[in-house]
Design a protein around this motif. Structure first.
Motif, short mmCIF file in Angstrom:
data_model
loop_
_atom_site.label_atom_id
_atom_site.label_comp_id
_atom_site.label_asym_id
_atom_site.label_seq_id
_atom_site.Cartn_x
_atom_site.Cartn_y
_atom_site.Cartn_z
N HIS A 94 0.84 -1.18 0.00
CA HIS A 94 0.00 0.00 0.00
C HIS A 94 0.88 1.24 0.00
CE1 HIS A 94 -2.86 -3.06 0.97
NE2 HIS A 94 -2.31 -3.28 2.16
N SER A 95 0.33 2.33 -0.48
CA SER A 95 1.10 3.58 -0.52
C SER A 95 0.14 4.76 -0.47
CB SER A 95 1.96 3.63 -1.78
OG SER A 95 1.14 3.57 -2.94
N GLY A 96 0.72 5.94 -0.38
CA GLY A 96 -0.10 7.15 -0.37
C GLY A 96 0.76 8.38 -0.49
N SER A 97 0.08 9.50 -0.55
CA SER A 97 0.77 10.79 -0.67
C SER A 97 -0.02 11.87 0.04
CB SER A 97 0.90 11.20 -2.14
OG SER A 97 1.69 10.30 -2.86
N ILE A 98 0.70 12.88 0.46
CA ILE A 98 0.11 14.13 0.93
C ILE A 98 0.46 15.16 -0.13
CG2 ILE A 98 0.10 15.89 2.74
CD1 ILE A 98 -0.91 13.17 3.72
N ARG A 99 -0.54 15.90 -0.60
CA ARG A 99 -0.36 16.84 -1.70
C ARG A 99 -0.72 18.25 -1.23
NH1 ARG A 99 -0.34 13.67 -6.49
NH2 ARG A 99 -0.50 11.50 -5.88
N GLN A 100 0.24 19.16 -1.30
CA GLN A 100 0.03 20.55 -0.90
C GLN A 100 0.51 21.47 -2.01
OE1 GLN A 100 2.21 20.01 2.97
NE2 GLN A 100 0.55 21.34 3.66
#
Length: 187
Positions: A94-100
């Motif tokens: 599994h993976s993910g990101s925070i996008r700003q």
């Protein structure tokens, strides 16, 4: 005195809840863009929600692995000022990101994390939306030492889904070597 304390407590609880009007909730399962967020928060608007996807990576020999089923979930976080995505893959990774979006540099900053390994510092991609595509870059040398980038592109974005591709490109973007592709359909 009790009524003064009760009034203060009610005022504070209203203030605390008002701070999170745009976060995910029962009424807004994926949150909502904060009107005070940079206009670019809308770049990811069509991706917010759940998609069923097929994720395919390239093998060392250059051929492609069989596709893996994946759920890609997107939501607004930080009271609608940023975006978080999370992938849940059938193979258990599994993976993910925070996008700003940084208004000073006029770029998206995307911080990636994965269950495959925990780095000391999260890798970061930067980029923008252009011509209907979201394109992000991170410096990365090719195995032979050639300077270049790992480029991530979201494209064919519509109400029914989107596509994503990860590619190594040289600094001029004339040499392009895809290593990962994902095809997503809205759930």
């Amino acid at each position: 005195m009790k009524s003064l304390l009760l009034c203060f407590a009610l005022t504070m609880s209203s203030f605390v809840f008002a701070q999170y009007n745009y976060d995910a909730s029962e009424q807004l399962p994926f949150g909502k863009a904060n009107p005070k967020a940079p206009e670019q928060i809308k770049d990811y608007q069509a991706l917010i929600g759940l998609c069923e996807c097929k994720s395919t990576t390239r093998k060392q020999d250059g051929t492609w692995n069989d596709p893996i089923d994946m759920i890609w979930r997107w939501k607004y976080i930080m009271n609608g000022m940023a975006i978080q995505d999370e992938t849940l893959k059938a193979d258990g990774t599994h993976s993910g990101s925070i996008r700003q979006f940084n208004t000073d540099s006029s770029k998206w900053y995307v911080h990636f994390f994965s269950s495959k390994g925990i780095p000391n510092t999260l890798p970061t991609w930067t980029g923008n939306k252009k011509d209907g595509k979201i394109i992000l870059y991170k410096d990365q040398k090719a195995p032979n030492g050639t300077e270049g980038f790992f480029r991530l592109t979201f494209y064919d974005i519509s109400k029914s889904g989107y596509k994503w591709i990860g590619e190594w490109v040289d600094k001029t973007e004339t040499i392009v070597y895809p290593t990962w592709k994902i095809d997503c359909k809205r759930k």
